[in-house]
Design a protein around this motif. Structure first.
Motif, PDB file in Angstrom:
ATOM      1  N   ASP A  47       1.619   2.249  -3.070  1.00  0.00           N
ATOM      2  CA  ASP A  47       0.415   2.624  -4.065  1.00  0.00           C
ATOM      3  C   ASP A  47       0.322   4.426  -3.852  1.00  0.00           C
ATOM      4  O   ASP A  47      -0.589   4.854  -4.993  1.00  0.00           O
ATOM      5  CB  ASP A  47      -0.503   1.676  -3.952  1.00  0.00           C
ATOM      6  N   ASP A  48       1.102   4.625  -3.233  1.00  0.00           N
ATOM      7  CA  ASP A  48       1.428   5.960  -2.575  1.00  0.00           C
ATOM      8  C   ASP A  48       2.061   6.910  -3.187  1.00  0.00           C
ATOM      9  O   ASP A  48       3.064   6.924  -2.812  1.00  0.00           O
ATOM     10  CB  ASP A  48       0.617   6.113  -0.897  1.00  0.00           C
TER      11      ASP A  48
ATOM     12  N   ALA B  31       0.501  -1.472  -0.109  1.00  0.00           N
ATOM     13  CA  ALA B  31      -0.068  -0.283   0.510  1.00  0.00           C
ATOM     14  C   ALA B  31       0.892   0.901   0.054  1.00  0.00           C
ATOM     15  O   ALA B  31       0.581   2.270  -0.641  1.00  0.00           O
ATOM     16  CB  ALA B  31      -0.988  -0.450   1.116  1.00  0.00           C
ATOM     17  N   TRP B  32       1.867   0.708   0.827  1.00  0.00           N
ATOM     18  CA  TRP B  32       3.048   2.344   0.895  1.00  0.00           C
ATOM     19  C   TRP B  32       3.194   2.781  -0.994  1.00  0.00           C
ATOM     20  O   TRP B  32       3.179   3.547  -1.142  1.00  0.00           O
ATOM     21  CB  TRP B  32       4.297   2.681   2.002  1.00  0.00           C
TER      22      TRP B  32
ATOM     23  N   GLU C 132       3.448   9.451  -2.029  1.00  0.00           N
ATOM     24  CA  GLU C 132       3.915  10.405  -1.500  1.00  0.00           C
ATOM     25  C   GLU C 132       5.100   9.786  -0.044  1.00  0.00           C
ATOM     26  O   GLU C 132       6.422   9.788   0.648  1.00  0.00           O
ATOM     27  CB  GLU C 132       3.390  11.357  -0.298  1.00  0.00           C
ATOM     28  N   ARG C 133       4.148   8.839   0.406  1.00  0.00           N
ATOM     29  CA  ARG C 133       4.597   6.984   1.030  1.00  0.00           C
ATOM     30  C   ARG C 133       5.820   7.268   0.321  1.00  0.00           C
ATOM     31  O   ARG C 133       6.896   6.198   0.638  1.00  0.00           O
ATOM     32  CB  ARG C 133       3.751   6.522   1.520  1.00  0.00           C
ATOM     33  N   ARG C 134       5.725   6.166  -0.830  1.00  0.00           N
ATOM     34  CA  ARG C 134       6.898   5.576  -1.600  1.00  0.00           C
ATOM     35  C   ARG C 134       8.577   6.414  -1.404  1.00  0.00           C
ATOM     36  O   ARG C 134       8.960   5.525  -1.571  1.00  0.00           O
ATOM     37  CB  ARG C 134       6.508   5.187  -3.154  1.00  0.00           C
TER      38      ARG C 134
END
Length: 270
Positions: free
Chosen positions: A233-234, A230-231, A236-238
């Motif tokens: 997929d985002d 999930a990280w 900013e988090r990636r």
């Protein structure tokens, strides 16, 4: 060029890769972390484009594609006919069928050699031969970058997937952790391969005549965390995950936590 006959892959290794799973593996799910970190590290290591890059064991072209898009002159070599067919569709990449242990390339003819798979070979003599061939074809001062699977990656992965809790499978996993030899399950989870201790890889480089000059853990501890897919997929988090992994990527205490490791060496000048 080398004057020895081109060796062949062990049948079970060829059969595994002929299934075509590698084409999608690094392009989706949590395995994207391995892809993104390989790309991140290589973009910092490679000389400015256009560099002549030989992508040995390059599979279906997952890395050759972005390397060519970055402006490098990329030649991909792979022993698996399906991979050669798939990679031939990648724009701007020259594709050849061949083996890391006997490269049909002139001496000192490329700037960089990537071995993002050949050091999985189970026999040490084959790995040294692949590294020696990389040294032969890279120019003096040029880079050789090799990927290895870390010794405890199988144990960590099987624990994460809860396979370890099956008493019938535990001895196989423990044996591989002890000697580095991956023993495939009957369901074909992977193929015959060797899993390195991080400190062993520079010794193999040195035996092949290369000067080791760095190691980079790719996934750090992030690949063992439940939220990583999930990280990624985002956006900013990636980006934040990649930033965090750069902070620890070459820490000797943490190199073996990653699933995969990149080791870098140079052909000595002169």
């Amino acid at each position: 060029m080398t004057d020895v006959d081109t060796p062949s892959l062990r049948p079970e290794i060829l059969a595994f890769y002929a299934r075509g799973q590698e084409h999608a593996r690094l392009r989706s799910g949590g395995h994207r972390l391995e892809f993104l970190r390989t790309q991140d590290v290589l973009r910092r290591l490679l000389p400015p484009a256009p560099a002549a890059v030989l992508d040995v064991g390059g599979g279906s072209g997952v890395h050759a594609e972005w390397l060519a898009a970055d402006g490098h002159a990329v030649t991909l070599v792979d022993p698996v006919p399906l991979h050669v067919e798939q990679a031939a569709a990648v724009p701007g990449v020259t594709v050849l069928q061949g083996d890391a242990r006997a490269l049909a390339r002139p001496d000192a003819s490329v700037d960089v050699v990537l071995l993002l798979g050949p050091l999985y070979l189970p026999e040490r003599a084959d790995r040294i031969r692949a590294l020696a061939e990389a040294r032969r074809v890279v120019r003096p001062g040029g880079l050789v970058v090799a990927a290895t699977i870390n010794r405890f990656a199988g144990l960590h992965d099987q624990l994460r997937k809860e396979v370890w809790f099956d008493p019938a499978l535990r001895p196989r996993i423990a044996a591989g952790t002890a000697d580095g030899r991956h023993r495939p399950r009957e369901d074909g989870d992977f193929t015959t391969a060797y899993f390195h201790e991080p400190a062993d890889v520079p010794r193999e480089f040195a035996e092949a005549g290369l000067e080791p000059c760095g190691q980079y853990g790719l996934e750090g501890a992030a690949w063992l965390m439940g939220g990583v897919e999930a990280w990624l997929d985002d956006p900013e988090r990636r980006a934040a995950v990649l930033e965090a992994l750069r902070l620890t990527e070459s820490s000797p205490a943490l190199l073996g936590v990653s699933g995969h490791l990149l080791t870098v060496g140079r052909r000595p000048p002169g």
